[in-house]
Each structure stands twice: as structure tokens, then as C-alpha cells.
Motif scaffolding. Structure first.
Motif: not given
Length: 373
Positions: A158-183
Motif C-alpha cells: 500500500h505504501i509503495m503504491a501511494k509513493e508511486m502515485a506521488n510524482n515528487a517522491s523518491f520512489l517516483s524519481e527512481l522509477n523514472r530513472e529505471a525507465a531511462r535505463l530500461q531503454q
């Protein structure tokens, strides 16, 4: 902003440390040792279609401790023996009663514990596994709340899902960097990489090749070492990225430790045990350091064969309390550990003071905490 820049800001606090030997006065006052170590060097967890080392003959296959790892853990045990030889009973029966060893369920951690004990107890002059007089207690995955932390916790999801929905969170930025690396990675490895976890595993595979001195894939320079390492560390930090996650992840570890330490201080310890060893993972140490707010120790991934040690000393100047010290073996080659400054607990750090500083993290009931949000 790239995740490695975010990390540099997120982690910019330094704590004082110093190398410490075990003096005669320390030997007289020492009452308990608790040590959490990361396993030794292992084979990769994940390969990929274009992997130049896909058919490499790793001992026992993927994810397993390798000869280098056995040697690292044996050396860590020998180095800890240098400090604690006086504290280890010579009698086998007393050794079994005094020393308690716990391991994550993964075989690399069990093997690491065996090799560590071989060096610590000096049951052999080589890292080859021998049967130890001290048994290793393996925690089943569904009961592991504080080493690998496999036990289901719906609150974490539940916490992870809430953090991912927050664009300013550390987890959201981590996920964006993951997407860049995935490319970058997907275009090179011959299969789509679509999750942060798979991205971290590919980065980890490159780190394994580096540890064993193996040639990197031709494309690795695009992300390794700096960007891959920053992402890996961010991924580890994501497990305890919020106060609620620190409560669950770090709190479970601290609750385990404080339960043991208070029982020792209060004369309630079973068999009068005095040494506890926990064979775990990089994320175990990161969860502990991050939850305590020890930013300097979270700047980079814990090294293979590293160890975090708590010592409990009877200090007559503290009246009815005991003194807590925190030490760090940065890797298995360290002979004299560094003493770390425990946040918000000035020296001599009283056990009761430490308990008060981490009270907000402690868990009364793991399952109850995990079932409510």
C-alpha cells in the motif's frame, strides 16, 4: 533530474567514525556482541540473451556463493576472532550455548555463515566448509521479518503504491530513472526489461562481473559503473524510503536487537548467550542504516563480506544502565573495525537512551502493523 543526482542530495550528511582496537578495559566490560553481515561474493542472479558469460561454469549455478565468497567470509571470521577470541568459549558445549547464528533462507547466506564460523571458531585453516560446533538457524521465508524480510506485509504494498502515485517522491524519481535505463538496456540485452527490479538485477550482474574481474559486455560503459551503482543504491534505499517503511523494515531489525540486548542487561537471556550472528544481505544493512538516519553509511552499497556490529558493555559509570557501541567492518579484509557515532545517543551511549531514540521505529507486533493502514 537523474537519480544519481537525487541521491547525492538525499544522502548528504556525514557522521564521525574512527578505527578502534579492543583494549583490556573493553575486554573486561564486554557483555554481548550482535553482528549482521552481508554474504560473500556470489554468481549473478540474472543473465540475458546477449550475455557474453551466459555459459560460464559458476559453482552450483546462479545466485550461489563462489570460492571468492567463501574466502571472504572465512577472512571476516578470522578478523572478528582477532577482536573477540577472549570472548569465545573453548569448551564446545559452552560454545553452543554462548553463540547463536541466524541465516536468511538463501543458500549463499547459509554457506557464508558456515565459512564465517570456520574462521571465527578456527575449526579449520581454510575456507572449505566444515561442520561447525555452533548450529546455523535458518529462518523460513514466511517467518523472516528482519533479515531478507520475505514475510508478507500488505501495508508495504500500500505504501509503495501511494509513493508511486506521488510524482515528487523518491520512489517516483527512481522509477523514472529505471525507465531511462530500461531503454538503454533493452536495446542491448536481447529482451525487454520492463521493471525496476529487473533493471537492478541487470546492473547487479555487471557488478558481479566487475567483482570477479570478468570482461564487461561491450555496451556496459553506457551505464557502468557510476549510473548503474547509483541506481542499485537507490533501489536498495527504496525499501526504507519513507518513515512508514523505516518503521517496518528497520524497526523489525531494531526490535530483534533490543529484545536481545535488554534481556542480556536484565539477566533474562536464555543460556546466558552472548554472541549473535546474522547472515544477511546488502538490503538488510541499508534498511538498518537508513532507518537510524546514518546517511554516510548509505552513500554506497554495502560491500561483500561487510558487517555491522553492536557491542554491549557494562559501564560502572552508568549506574544501572549498559553502554552500547556500534562498529563497522567495511569489508572482509578489515582487521580493526571503525566505531560509528550512533545518532542522537552521545558517548557513552546508554542502552536506555538508544531505546528512546528508536522507540518510534520499534514493532510490538509485525503482523498487526502490516495489516493496518
Amino acid at each position: 533530474m537523474k537519480i544519481y543526482y537525487v541521491l547525492s542530495v538525499f544522502l548528504a550528511v556525514v557522521y564521525i567514525s574512527r578505527n578502534v582496537s579492543c583494549r583490556q578495559s573493553d575486554r573486561e566490560s564486554l557483555r554481548m556482541v550482535l553482528a549482521m553481515f552481508r554474504h560473500g561474493a556470489r554468481s549473478p542472479v540474472q543473465s540475458f540473451p546477449t550475455d557474453p558469460h551466459a555459459d560460464y561454469p559458476w559453482i552450483n549455478g546462479k545466485e550461489e556463493l563462489q570460492p571468492l565468497g567463501f574466502d571472504q567470509m572465512f577472512q571476516l571470521g578470522r578478523n572478528m576472532r582477532r577482536r573477540y577470541k577472549f570472548f569465545i568459549p573453548d569448551n564446545t558445549v559452552m560454545m553452543k550455548r554462548s553463540i547463536y547464528t541466524v541465516s536468511s533462507c538463501l543458500q549463499r547466506c547459509i554457506d557464508s555463515a558456515q565459512s564465517f564460523l570456520t574462521g571465527l571458531l578456527k575449526t579449520s585453516n581454510s575456507s572449505a566448509i566444515r561442520r561447525q560446533p555452533v548450529p546455523i538457524n535458518v529462518i523460513p521465508p514466511d517467518q523472516d521479518t528482519f533479515i531478507r524480510q520475505n514475510r508478507t506485509c500488505e501495508k508495504v504494498k500500500h505504501i509503495m503504491a501511494k509513493e508511486m502515485a506521488n510524482n515528487a517522491s523518491f520512489l517516483s524519481e527512481l522509477n523514472r530513472e529505471a525507465a531511462r535505463l530500461q531503454q538503454i538496456i533493452s536495446a542491448e540485452v536481447g529482451t525487454p526489461i520492463t521493471s525496476a527490479q529487473d533493471t537492478a538485477l541487470i546492473c547487479d550482474t555487471l557488478e558481479v562481473y566487475n567483482a570477479f574481474g570478468m570482461k564487461q559486455p561491450s555496451w556496459a560503459y553506457k551505464i557502468f559503473p557510476d549510473r548503474a551503482r547509483a541506481f542499485l543504491q537507490g533501489f536498495l534505499l527504496s525499501y526504507s524510503a519513507t518513515p512508514e517503511l523505516k518503521h517496518i523494515r528497520g524497526g523489525a531489525i531494531l526490535t530483534e536487537y533490543l529484545t536481545k540486548m535488554k534481556a542480556k542487561r536484565d539477566g533474562m537471556m536464555k543460556y546466558n548467550r552472548r554472541m549473535f550472528f546474522y547472515s544477511g544481505h546488502d538490503v538488510t544493512q541499508v534498511n538498518l542504516f537508513n532507518s537510524l538516519g546514518m546517511k554516510q553509511q548509505t552513500l554506497r552499497r554495502p560491500e561483500l563480506g561487510s558487517a555491522v556490529v553492536f557491542e554491549l558493555h557494562k559501564n560502572d559509570d552508568l549506574w544501572m544502565d549498559w553502554e552500547l557501541r556500534m562498529l563497522h567492518y567495511e569489508n572482509s579484509s578489515v582487521q580493526t573495525p571503525v566505531q560509528l557515532e550512533i545518532p542522537r545517543c552521545p558517548e557513552p551511549c546508554k542502552l536506555s537512551t538508544f531505546e528512546q531514540t528508536v522507540k518510534h521505529l520499534l514493532l510490538d507486533n509485525y503482523d498487526e502493523v502490516c495489516s493496518t493502514w
